[in-house]
Design a protein around this motif. Structure first.
Motif, PDB file in Angstrom:
ATOM      1  N   LEU A 228       0.823  -1.209   0.000  1.00 23.48           N
ATOM      2  CA  LEU A 228       0.000   0.000   0.000  1.00 23.48           C
ATOM      3  C   LEU A 228       0.861   1.265   0.000  1.00 23.48           C
ATOM      4  O   LEU A 228       0.484   2.279  -0.595  1.00 23.48           O
ATOM      5  N   GLN A 229       2.007   1.208   0.651  1.00 28.27           N
ATOM      6  CA  GLN A 229       2.933   2.344   0.628  1.00 28.27           C
ATOM      7  C   GLN A 229       3.414   2.606  -0.796  1.00 28.27           C
ATOM      8  O   GLN A 229       3.492   3.754  -1.243  1.00 28.27           O
ATOM      9  N   ASN A 230       3.745   1.528  -1.510  1.00 21.81           N
ATOM     10  CA  ASN A 230       4.207   1.658  -2.898  1.00 21.81           C
ATOM     11  C   ASN A 230       3.086   2.126  -3.828  1.00 21.81           C
ATOM     12  O   ASN A 230       3.345   2.778  -4.841  1.00 21.81           O
ATOM     13  N   HIS A 231       1.846   1.785  -3.469  1.00 20.02           N
ATOM     14  CA  HIS A 231       0.698   2.143  -4.302  1.00 20.02           C
ATOM     15  C   HIS A 231       0.584   3.653  -4.474  1.00 20.02           C
ATOM     16  O   HIS A 231       0.324   4.140  -5.579  1.00 20.02           O
ATOM     17  N   LEU A 232       0.786   4.397  -3.382  1.00 14.24           N
ATOM     18  CA  LEU A 232       0.667   5.854  -3.452  1.00 14.24           C
ATOM     19  C   LEU A 232       1.702   6.437  -4.410  1.00 14.24           C
ATOM     20  O   LEU A 232       1.414   7.370  -5.166  1.00 14.24           O
ATOM     21  N   LYS A 233       2.892   5.867  -4.393  1.00 11.83           N
ATOM     22  CA  LYS A 233       3.938   6.316  -5.312  1.00 11.83           C
ATOM     23  C   LYS A 233       3.577   5.967  -6.755  1.00 11.83           C
ATOM     24  O   LYS A 233       3.750   6.789  -7.666  1.00 11.83           O
ATOM     25  N   ASN A 234       3.039   4.779  -6.955  1.00 10.34           N
ATOM     26  CA  ASN A 234       2.736   4.306  -8.314  1.00 10.34           C
ATOM     27  C   ASN A 234       1.595   5.091  -8.970  1.00 10.34           C
ATOM     28  O   ASN A 234       1.641   5.387 -10.165  1.00 10.34           O
ATOM     29  N   ILE A 235       0.549   5.428  -8.208  1.00  9.27           N
ATOM     30  CA  ILE A 235      -0.598   6.108  -8.819  1.00  9.27           C
ATOM     31  C   ILE A 235      -0.255   7.533  -9.240  1.00  9.27           C
ATOM     32  O   ILE A 235      -0.940   8.117 -10.078  1.00  9.27           O
ATOM     33  N   ARG A 236       0.805   8.098  -8.678  1.00 10.31           N
ATOM     34  CA  ARG A 236       1.241   9.433  -9.082  1.00 10.31           C
ATOM     35  C   ARG A 236       1.874   9.422 -10.476  1.00 10.31           C
ATOM     36  O   ARG A 236       2.105  10.488 -11.046  1.00 10.31           O
ATOM     37  N   GLU A 237       2.138   8.231 -10.994  1.00  7.38           N
ATOM     38  CA  GLU A 237       2.693   8.119 -12.340  1.00  7.38           C
ATOM     39  C   GLU A 237       1.620   8.239 -13.421  1.00  7.38           C
ATOM     40  O   GLU A 237       1.929   8.461 -14.583  1.00  7.38           O
ATOM     41  N   PHE A 238       0.342   8.061 -13.039  1.00  8.14           N
ATOM     42  CA  PHE A 238      -0.700   8.089 -14.069  1.00  8.14           C
ATOM     43  C   PHE A 238      -1.935   8.907 -13.710  1.00  8.14           C
ATOM     44  O   PHE A 238      -2.811   9.116 -14.543  1.00  8.14           O
ATOM     45  N   SER A 239      -2.027   9.376 -12.458  1.00  6.30           N
ATOM     46  CA  SER A 239      -3.214  10.118 -12.046  1.00  6.30           C
ATOM     47  C   SER A 239      -2.834  11.495 -11.504  1.00  6.30           C
ATOM     48  O   SER A 239      -1.845  11.625 -10.778  1.00  6.30           O
ATOM     49  N   SER A 240      -3.621  12.495 -11.846  1.00 11.07           N
ATOM     50  CA  SER A 240      -3.375  13.855 -11.341  1.00 11.07           C
ATOM     51  C   SER A 240      -4.219  14.148 -10.112  1.00 11.07           C
ATOM     52  O   SER A 240      -4.097  15.209  -9.502  1.00 11.07           O
ATOM     53  N   SER A 241      -5.084  13.219  -9.748  1.00  9.79           N
ATOM     54  CA  SER A 241      -5.946  13.373  -8.581  1.00  9.79           C
ATOM     55  C   SER A 241      -6.024  12.019  -7.873  1.00  9.79           C
ATOM     56  O   SER A 241      -6.599  11.078  -8.394  1.00  9.79           O
ATOM     57  N   THR A 242      -5.430  11.922  -6.693  1.00  3.18           N
ATOM     58  CA  THR A 242      -5.262  10.618  -6.043  1.00  3.18           C
ATOM     59  C   THR A 242      -6.154  10.381  -4.831  1.00  3.18           C
ATOM     60  O   THR A 242      -6.168   9.279  -4.292  1.00  3.18           O
ATOM     61  N   GLU A 243      -6.908  11.410  -4.398  1.00  2.00           N
ATOM     62  CA  GLU A 243      -7.623  11.284  -3.124  1.00  2.00           C
ATOM     63  C   GLU A 243      -8.642  10.145  -3.101  1.00  2.00           C
ATOM     64  O   GLU A 243      -8.907   9.565  -2.042  1.00  2.00           O
ATOM     65  N   GLU A 244      -9.219   9.782  -4.243  1.00  2.00           N
ATOM     66  CA  GLU A 244     -10.240   8.732  -4.254  1.00  2.00           C
ATOM     67  C   GLU A 244      -9.667   7.351  -4.562  1.00  2.00           C
ATOM     68  O   GLU A 244     -10.383   6.358  -4.474  1.00  2.00           O
ATOM     69  N   ILE A 245      -8.390   7.297  -4.938  1.00  2.00           N
ATOM     70  CA  ILE A 245      -7.805   6.000  -5.304  1.00  2.00           C
ATOM     71  C   ILE A 245      -6.537   5.679  -4.517  1.00  2.00           C
ATOM     72  O   ILE A 245      -5.838   4.719  -4.824  1.00  2.00           O
ATOM     73  N   ASN A 246      -6.249   6.468  -3.473  1.00  2.00           N
ATOM     74  CA  ASN A 246      -5.001   6.237  -2.737  1.00  2.00           C
ATOM     75  C   ASN A 246      -5.087   5.088  -1.733  1.00  2.00           C
ATOM     76  O   ASN A 246      -4.081   4.714  -1.123  1.00  2.00           O
ATOM     77  N   LEU A 247      -6.300   4.542  -1.533  1.00  2.00           N
ATOM     78  CA  LEU A 247      -6.517   3.401  -0.628  1.00  2.00           C
ATOM     79  C   LEU A 247      -6.088   3.698   0.807  1.00  2.00           C
ATOM     80  O   LEU A 247      -5.691   2.790   1.535  1.00  2.00           O
ATOM     81  N   PHE A 248      -6.173   4.961   1.221  1.00  2.00           N
ATOM     82  CA  PHE A 248      -5.849   5.302   2.603  1.00  2.00           C
ATOM     83  C   PHE A 248      -6.738   4.544   3.585  1.00  2.00           C
ATOM     84  O   PHE A 248      -6.306   4.190   4.674  1.00  2.00           O
ATOM     85  N   TRP A 249      -8.008   4.333   3.191  1.00  2.00           N
ATOM     86  CA  TRP A 249      -8.925   3.609   4.088  1.00  2.00           C
ATOM     87  C   TRP A 249      -8.409   2.206   4.377  1.00  2.00           C
ATOM     88  O   TRP A 249      -8.530   1.700   5.502  1.00  2.00           O
ATOM     89  N   LEU A 250      -7.797   1.558   3.372  1.00  2.00           N
ATOM     90  CA  LEU A 250      -7.269   0.204   3.562  1.00  2.00           C
ATOM     91  C   LEU A 250      -5.981   0.233   4.388  1.00  2.00           C
ATOM     92  O   LEU A 250      -5.722  -0.664   5.197  1.00  2.00           O
ATOM     93  N   LYS A 251      -5.206   1.287   4.192  1.00  2.00           N
ATOM     94  CA  LYS A 251      -3.988   1.454   4.985  1.00  2.00           C
ATOM     95  C   LYS A 251      -4.340   1.666   6.459  1.00  2.00           C
ATOM     96  O   LYS A 251      -3.722   1.089   7.361  1.00  2.00           O
ATOM     97  N   TYR A 252      -5.373   2.505   6.699  1.00  2.00           N
ATOM     98  CA  TYR A 252      -5.807   2.734   8.078  1.00  2.00           C
ATOM     99  C   TYR A 252      -6.383   1.458   8.692  1.00  2.00           C
ATOM    100  O   TYR A 252      -6.204   1.188   9.883  1.00  2.00           O
TER     101      TYR A 252
END
Length: 375
Positions: A155-179
Motif C-alpha cells: 500500500l505504501q508503494n501504491h501511493l507512489k505508483n498512482i502518481r505516475e498516471f493520475s493527477s488526482s489521487t484522493e479517491e484512489i489512494n486506498l488510505f482507508w485500507l492502509k488505516y
C-alpha cells in the motif's frame, strides 16, 4: 468475561454480513480485489466464531468441523494480501501464481488429515512433540505478521505508483485500507495477548476492538471507488510502463522525445489541458498520439518529475493567477480549487502549500502586503 462469547458472536455475525456485502459489491468496482477482501472478512469472522462455539462445547460435539474452522484461519492473511495485490495492480484476471499463498493451509490440512479420519491426534515422542507444538503455536502468528508487513508495504508503494498516471489521487489512494491495516495491527496485538500473555485488562477490551474494526472496514470499504477506471487497452498500456532510472537505456528516441515535448507544451500552455479535473496519463497520451510509456518517459526525462507533480504544478500556477484576480472576490477557496483543476479543497491546500510555502489565504494576504508597501 461472561459477555465475551456473546460480543464475539455479534462481531462474527457482523463480519459475515460485511463479507457477503463485499462479494455482492464486487460486481460494481474492483471485482477480484473485493472477492478476496470478502473472503478475508468471512474467514476472519469464522476465526472469531471459534470462541462462542468453544463456550458451547462445539469442539466436543462436532470436533471435525471445529478443527476445520481452526485450519481456515491459515487462509485469512493470504486472502487479505491477495486482495491488496489486486487493489494495487493493473491486472484484472485471477492468476495461478497466487495459489502458492495457500500452501501453509494445505500443509496443515494434510497434517491434520488423520484426525479427520480417526478422531485422534498423531502421537509423537516427547522431544518431537515439543517441536511440533511450537510450530503449531507460532505458525499462524508468524504468517499474520509476515502478510501484514507485505500488505502495508504494498500500500505504501501504491501511493507512489498512482502518481505516475493520475493527477488526482484522493479517491484512489486506498488510505482507508492502509488505516484498516493499522486497526488490524491492534487486532493482532490483542490476539497475541490471548495466545501468549493473557493480560486481563486487554482481554476485556479484545471483543470491542474486534467489533469496532469490522465497523471501520465496513464504513470505508462500501464507499470505495474503482481504482483503475480505464479501458482494457489503457490498462495494458499502463502496465507496459517501465520504472524510470537515469542509468537505464532510453525508451524513446531523441526525435520522438522532442516531438512529444512540443505537443505537450502546446497542450499545457495554450489549451490548458491540466484544467481537466479527471486528467490521467492515458487521457494525456491520447491527446499526444503517444503511448503511456512514451508520455511517462518524456515527463520523467525532461521534467524530472512524475505525472501527478507535473500536472499539479501547472494547476498551482493557474490557482495563483486566479487568487490574484477579480475571480477571488467571486469564488471561495473551493471554487478556486475546482477552477484550477483540483478535485478537492484538501488536496488543493496541501499541494498549494507544498509548492509555494503558503496556504492560499496566506498567499493572498502576503501579496496584498507587498502591494501596499510597493515592493
Amino acid at each position: 468475561m461472561m459477555n465475551f462469547p456473546m460480543i464475539m458472536g455479534i462481531t462474527s455475525g457482523a463480519a459475515f454480513l460485511l463479507g457477503f456485502l463485499l462479494l455482492a459489491h464486487s460486481r460494481k468496482v474492483n471485482l477480484i480485489a473485493n472477492i478476496y477482501l470478502g473472503l478475508f472478512v468471512i474467514t476472519l469472522g469464522l476465526a472469531m466464531l471459534e470462541i462462542p462455539l468453544f463456550y458451547q462445547s462445539y469442539h466436543l460435539k462436532h470436533p471435525n468441523l471445529f478443527e476445520m474452522i481452526g485450519l481456515i484461519r491459515f487462509l485469512t492473511a493470504p486472502f487479505l494480501y491477495i486482495s491488496i495485490l489486486y487493489f494495487t495492480s493493473f491486472h484484472k484476471k485471477i492468476e495461478k501464481k497466487n495459489l502458492w499463498h495457500f500452501l501453509p493451509f494445505l500443509i496443515f490440512l494434510i497434517f491434520r488429515f488423520p484426525f479427520f479420519i480417526t478422531g485422534k491426534n498423531i502421537e509423537f515422542s516427547y522431544e518431537t512433540g515439543r517441536v511440533v507444538f511450537f510450530i503449531l503455536k507460532t505458525a499462524l502468528p508468524l504468517q499474520a505478521i509476515i502478510y501484514w508487513y507485505l500488505s502495508f508495504r504494498r500500500l505504501q508503494n501504491h501511493l507512489k505508483n498512482i502518481r505516475e498516471f493520475s493527477s488526482s489521487t484522493e479517491e484512489i489512494n486506498l488510505f482507508w485500507l492502509k488505516y484498516f491495516l493499522l486497526v488490524l495491527l491492534f487486532i493482532v496485538i490483542a490476539w497475541f495477548n490471548l495466545i501468549f500473555f493473557n493480560l486481563t485488562d486487554l482481554i476485556e477490551c479484545t471483543p470491542f476492538i474486534y467489533l469496532l474494526s469490522i465497523f471501520f472496514l465496513a464504513y470505508f470499504s462500501l464507499q470505495q471507488k474503482e481504482i483503475f477506471d480505464f479501458s482494457k487497452s489503457e490498462l495494458n498500456d499502463l502496465s507496459a510502463i517501465k520504472e524510470y532510472k537515469k542509468e537505464s537505456p532510453k525508451r524513446v528516441s531523441d526525435t520522438r522525445l522532442i516531438e512529444i515535448d512540443e505537443k505537450l507544451k502546446l497542450l499545457m500552455n495554450s489549451e490548458k489541458l491540466y484544467l481537466d479535473n479527471d486528467l490521467s496519463l492515458p487521457k494525456l497520451a491520447k491527446h499526444l498520439n503517444s503511448s503511456c510509456n512514451e508520455t511517462s518517459f518524456v515527463i520523467n526525462e525532461l521534467y524530472g518529475d512524475n505525472f501527478y507533480n507535473f500536472i499539479n504544478k501547472y494547476r498551482i500556477e493557474e490557482a495563483k493567477n486566479l487568487l490574484l484576480s477579480e475571480k477571488y472576490n467571486q469564488l471561495n477557496i473551493l471554487g478556486i480549487a475546482y477552477e484550477s483543476g483540483f478535485n478537492s479543497k484538501t488536496t488543493f491546500n496541501t499541494t498549494f502549500k507544498k509548492h509555494t510555502g503558503y496556504s492560499p489565504t496566506e498567499f493572498v494576504k502576503r501579496h496584498k502586503i507587498i502591494e501596499e508597501k510597493g515592493f
